[in-house]
Design a protein around this motif. Structure first.
Motif, PDB file in Angstrom:
ATOM      1  N   ALA A 139       0.834  -1.209   0.000  1.00  0.00           N
ATOM      2  CA  ALA A 139       0.000   0.000   0.000  1.00  0.00           C
ATOM      3  C   ALA A 139       0.865   1.255   0.000  1.00  0.00           C
ATOM      4  CB  ALA A 139      -0.927  -0.004   1.216  1.00  0.00           C
ATOM      5  N   LYS A 140       1.955   1.233   0.745  1.00  0.00           N
ATOM      6  CA  LYS A 140       2.852   2.393   0.774  1.00  0.00           C
ATOM      7  C   LYS A 140       3.488   2.616  -0.597  1.00  0.00           C
ATOM      8  CE  LYS A 140       6.779   4.439   3.207  1.00  0.00           C
ATOM      9  NZ  LYS A 140       6.048   5.721   3.379  1.00  0.00           N
ATOM     10  N   TRP A 141       3.927   1.529  -1.227  1.00  0.00           N
ATOM     11  CA  TRP A 141       4.532   1.664  -2.561  1.00  0.00           C
ATOM     12  C   TRP A 141       3.502   2.178  -3.569  1.00  0.00           C
ATOM     13  CZ3 TRP A 141       3.735  -0.367  -7.422  1.00  0.00           C
ATOM     14  CH2 TRP A 141       4.756  -0.157  -8.350  1.00  0.00           C
ATOM     15  N   LEU A 142       2.302   1.623  -3.522  1.00  0.00           N
ATOM     16  CA  LEU A 142       1.255   2.046  -4.459  1.00  0.00           C
ATOM     17  C   LEU A 142       0.865   3.502  -4.279  1.00  0.00           C
ATOM     18  CD1 LEU A 142      -1.132  -1.048  -4.551  1.00  0.00           C
ATOM     19  CD2 LEU A 142       0.034  -0.033  -6.510  1.00  0.00           C
ATOM     20  N   PHE A 186      -3.761   3.479   5.434  1.00  0.00           N
ATOM     21  CA  PHE A 186      -3.151   3.657   4.116  1.00  0.00           C
ATOM     22  C   PHE A 186      -2.835   5.134   3.853  1.00  0.00           C
ATOM     23  CE2 PHE A 186      -4.781  -0.398   1.764  1.00  0.00           C
ATOM     24  CZ  PHE A 186      -4.117  -1.171   2.697  1.00  0.00           C
ATOM     25  N   SER A 187      -3.677   6.030   4.366  1.00  0.00           N
ATOM     26  CA  SER A 187      -3.399   7.465   4.212  1.00  0.00           C
ATOM     27  C   SER A 187      -2.143   7.849   4.985  1.00  0.00           C
ATOM     28  CB  SER A 187      -4.593   8.293   4.709  1.00  0.00           C
ATOM     29  OG  SER A 187      -5.745   8.032   3.943  1.00  0.00           O
ATOM     30  N   ALA A 188      -2.003   7.318   6.192  1.00  0.00           N
ATOM     31  CA  ALA A 188      -0.821   7.625   7.002  1.00  0.00           C
ATOM     32  C   ALA A 188       0.447   7.089   6.357  1.00  0.00           C
ATOM     33  CB  ALA A 188      -0.993   7.038   8.400  1.00  0.00           C
ATOM     34  N   LEU A 189       0.339   5.940   5.689  1.00  0.00           N
ATOM     35  CA  LEU A 189       1.511   5.314   5.089  1.00  0.00           C
ATOM     36  C   LEU A 189       2.141   6.168   3.988  1.00  0.00           C
ATOM     37  CD1 LEU A 189       0.333   1.592   4.911  1.00  0.00           C
ATOM     38  CD2 LEU A 189       2.370   2.429   6.103  1.00  0.00           C
ATOM     39  N   GLN A 190       1.395   7.127   3.448  1.00  0.00           N
ATOM     40  CA  GLN A 190       1.970   8.030   2.441  1.00  0.00           C
ATOM     41  C   GLN A 190       3.096   8.867   3.034  1.00  0.00           C
ATOM     42  OE1 GLN A 190      -1.175   9.929  -0.385  1.00  0.00           O
ATOM     43  NE2 GLN A 190      -2.167   9.709   1.608  1.00  0.00           N
ATOM     44  N   PHE A 191       2.997   9.143   4.344  1.00  0.00           N
ATOM     45  CA  PHE A 191       3.905  10.110   4.962  1.00  0.00           C
ATOM     46  C   PHE A 191       4.823   9.510   6.030  1.00  0.00           C
ATOM     47  CE2 PHE A 191      -0.236  12.081   3.974  1.00  0.00           C
ATOM     48  CZ  PHE A 191       0.164  12.977   2.993  1.00  0.00           C
ATOM     49  N   LEU A 192       4.457   8.361   6.560  1.00  0.00           N
ATOM     50  CA  LEU A 192       5.216   7.778   7.661  1.00  0.00           C
ATOM     51  C   LEU A 192       5.979   6.541   7.212  1.00  0.00           C
ATOM     52  CD1 LEU A 192       2.544   7.900  10.523  1.00  0.00           C
ATOM     53  CD2 LEU A 192       4.199   9.656   9.883  1.00  0.00           C
ATOM     54  N   GLN A 193       6.996   6.197   7.987  1.00  0.00           N
ATOM     55  CA  GLN A 193       7.709   4.947   7.748  1.00  0.00           C
ATOM     56  C   GLN A 193       6.857   3.786   8.235  1.00  0.00           C
ATOM     57  OE1 GLN A 193      12.295   6.644   8.305  1.00  0.00           O
ATOM     58  NE2 GLN A 193      11.602   4.888   9.489  1.00  0.00           N
ATOM     59  N   LEU A 194       7.132   2.606   7.687  1.00  0.00           N
ATOM     60  CA  LEU A 194       6.377   1.421   8.078  1.00  0.00           C
ATOM     61  C   LEU A 194       6.511   1.138   9.570  1.00  0.00           C
ATOM     62  CD1 LEU A 194       7.212  -0.998   5.102  1.00  0.00           C
ATOM     63  CD2 LEU A 194       5.029   0.123   5.549  1.00  0.00           C
ATOM     64  N   ASP A 195       7.717   1.292  10.098  1.00  0.00           N
ATOM     65  CA  ASP A 195       7.921   1.005  11.525  1.00  0.00           C
ATOM     66  C   ASP A 195       7.155   1.983  12.412  1.00  0.00           C
ATOM     67  OD1 ASP A 195      10.064   3.284  12.273  1.00  0.00           O
ATOM     68  OD2 ASP A 195      10.651   2.400  10.366  1.00  0.00           O
ATOM     69  N   TYR A 230      -0.579  -2.397 -11.760  1.00  0.00           N
ATOM     70  CA  TYR A 230      -1.719  -3.332 -11.806  1.00  0.00           C
ATOM     71  C   TYR A 230      -1.388  -4.608 -11.041  1.00  0.00           C
ATOM     72  CZ  TYR A 230      -4.015  -0.523 -15.439  1.00  0.00           C
ATOM     73  OH  TYR A 230      -4.635   0.481 -16.122  1.00  0.00           O
ATOM     74  N   GLY A 231      -0.155  -5.097 -11.229  1.00  0.00           N
ATOM     75  CA  GLY A 231       0.251  -6.296 -10.520  1.00  0.00           C
ATOM     76  C   GLY A 231       0.263  -6.097  -9.014  1.00  0.00           C
ATOM     77  N   ALA A 232       0.730  -4.930  -8.577  1.00  0.00           N
ATOM     78  CA  ALA A 232       0.760  -4.632  -7.142  1.00  0.00           C
ATOM     79  C   ALA A 232      -0.646  -4.509  -6.573  1.00  0.00           C
ATOM     80  CB  ALA A 232       1.553  -3.347  -6.895  1.00  0.00           C
ATOM     81  N   MET A 233      -1.577  -3.965  -7.359  1.00  0.00           N
ATOM     82  CA  MET A 233      -2.968  -3.862  -6.905  1.00  0.00           C
ATOM     83  C   MET A 233      -3.573  -5.252  -6.696  1.00  0.00           C
ATOM     84  SD  MET A 233      -4.223  -0.685  -9.334  1.00  0.00           S
ATOM     85  CE  MET A 233      -5.930  -0.612  -8.776  1.00  0.00           C
ATOM     86  N   LEU A 234      -3.294  -6.163  -7.637  1.00  0.00           N
ATOM     87  CA  LEU A 234      -3.784  -7.538  -7.496  1.00  0.00           C
ATOM     88  C   LEU A 234      -3.146  -8.222  -6.291  1.00  0.00           C
ATOM     89  CD1 LEU A 234      -3.726  -8.681 -11.234  1.00  0.00           C
ATOM     90  CD2 LEU A 234      -5.758  -8.430  -9.803  1.00  0.00           C
TER      91      LEU A 234
END
Length: 306
Positions: free
Chosen positions: A34-37, A94-103, A216-220
């Motif tokens: 989700a972060k990559w997308l 998912f909104s937070a992941l745009q700006f924050l690190q995964l950890d 598209y592959g990442a969405m699937l």
């Protein structure tokens, strides 16, 4: 019935633990995807892919033909509310992941057990004692270490992660409330159905045609891995008690840190490591204390019935 200490019982428990670890690693991969997308398409499309693809895959197994009566629920408002909370949790996370690190996001999201303890009193009549309050206070101190408010800390999107944690806590409580009324297949079906509908409503206005096939592959992959993770979670609970599996939820933190480093070259700060350690320690204390109290209640009931 298997005896708790029998070889077959031990094997089943170990299988459950293994499946739980795979489930939370699936959730870590979901968040990383989700972060990559979110760097290639808008968050609304990411949430849509997560729910709709998950729903279509789940529909092959759980549908009105293979599971008659799956849409029948004794608590429709609770089912809708639970599904809405899970959708809100996903959208906020998912909104937070745009700006924050995964950890950072996973450390804050693991404040959910503290909110569960807070809400369980008024909603379930399960009031916490003094030791629980101490653990909850330490847990929130850990969240402050991660977020460092007012000290040039992380992005304000940390509040989105905290809101997602509140949604998840309420979702967990309602799940417990529904357990005595509806089968798990019905609850799982409503979660993906309501989420798919909610995610699809704004899509005509927010659709962005991806320019890369990889998107598209990442969405699937996002929807498929999320769906597999939930199925693994369900099967894990068939092989081992929830109290046994709960501490292994924290494997997700390790997985998220590893994926953040591998995919995004993100290394946790000392503040995040310290805060995550406090959150994990407080959460595990709450889980172990709840297990001891449940065992004591079971023993009292057994003695009282003799």
């Amino acid at each position: 019935m298997r005896a708790p200490g029998s070889p077959s019982g031990t094997s089943s428990t170990m299988l459950g633990i293994g499946l739980m670890c795979l489930a939370v690693m699936s959730f870590a991969i979901t968040d990383a995807t989700a972060k990559w997308l979110s760097g290639h398409i808008n968050v609304a499309m990411v949430v849509w892919a997560r729910y709709v693809i998950h729903f279509l895959l789940a529909l092959m197994v759980f549908n009105p033909w293979t599971v008659p009566g799956i849409l029948r629920t004794r608590k429709p408002l609770l089912q809708l509310g639970r599904s809405a909370l899970l959708f809100g949790c996903t959208a906020l996370n998912f909104s937070a992941l745009q700006f924050l690190q995964l950890d950072q996001t996973v450390s804050i999201m693991f404040s959910a057990p503290f909110f569960v303890a807070l809400f369980a009193g008024p909603l379930l009549g399960e009031w916490v004692g003094a030791r629980h309050w101490v653990a909850i206070s330490f847990g929130f101190a850990g969240i402050l270490l991660v977020a460092q408010p007012g000290a040039g800390g992380i992005h304000p999107a940390a509040l989105l992660s905290l809101a997602a944690s509140v949604c998840y806590a309420l979702y967990s409580i309602i799940t417990r409330m529904l357990a005595n009324h509806d089968p798990s297949a019905t609850t799982l079906f409503y979660s993906s159905l309501v989420g798919s509908i909610a995610a699809s409503i704004p899509l005509p206005f927010l659709w962005e045609t991806p320019s890369e096939p990889l998107v598209y592959g990442a969405m699937l992959e996002l929807g498929a891995v999320a769906g597999v993770g939930h199925m693994l979670l369900i099967v894990a609970h068939r092989h081992a008690p929830a109290a046994t599996l709960a501490p292994y939820l924290y494997v997700q933190i390790v997985a998220m840190v590893g994926l953040g480093w591998l995919l995004f070259a993100q290394v946790p700060s000392a503040w995040t490591v310290a805060g995550a350690a406090v959150v994990v320690a407080s959460g595990i204390y709450l889980l172990l204390n709840e297990r001891r109290e449940r065992a004591a209640r079971t023993l009292d009931a057994t003695i009282g019935g003799e």
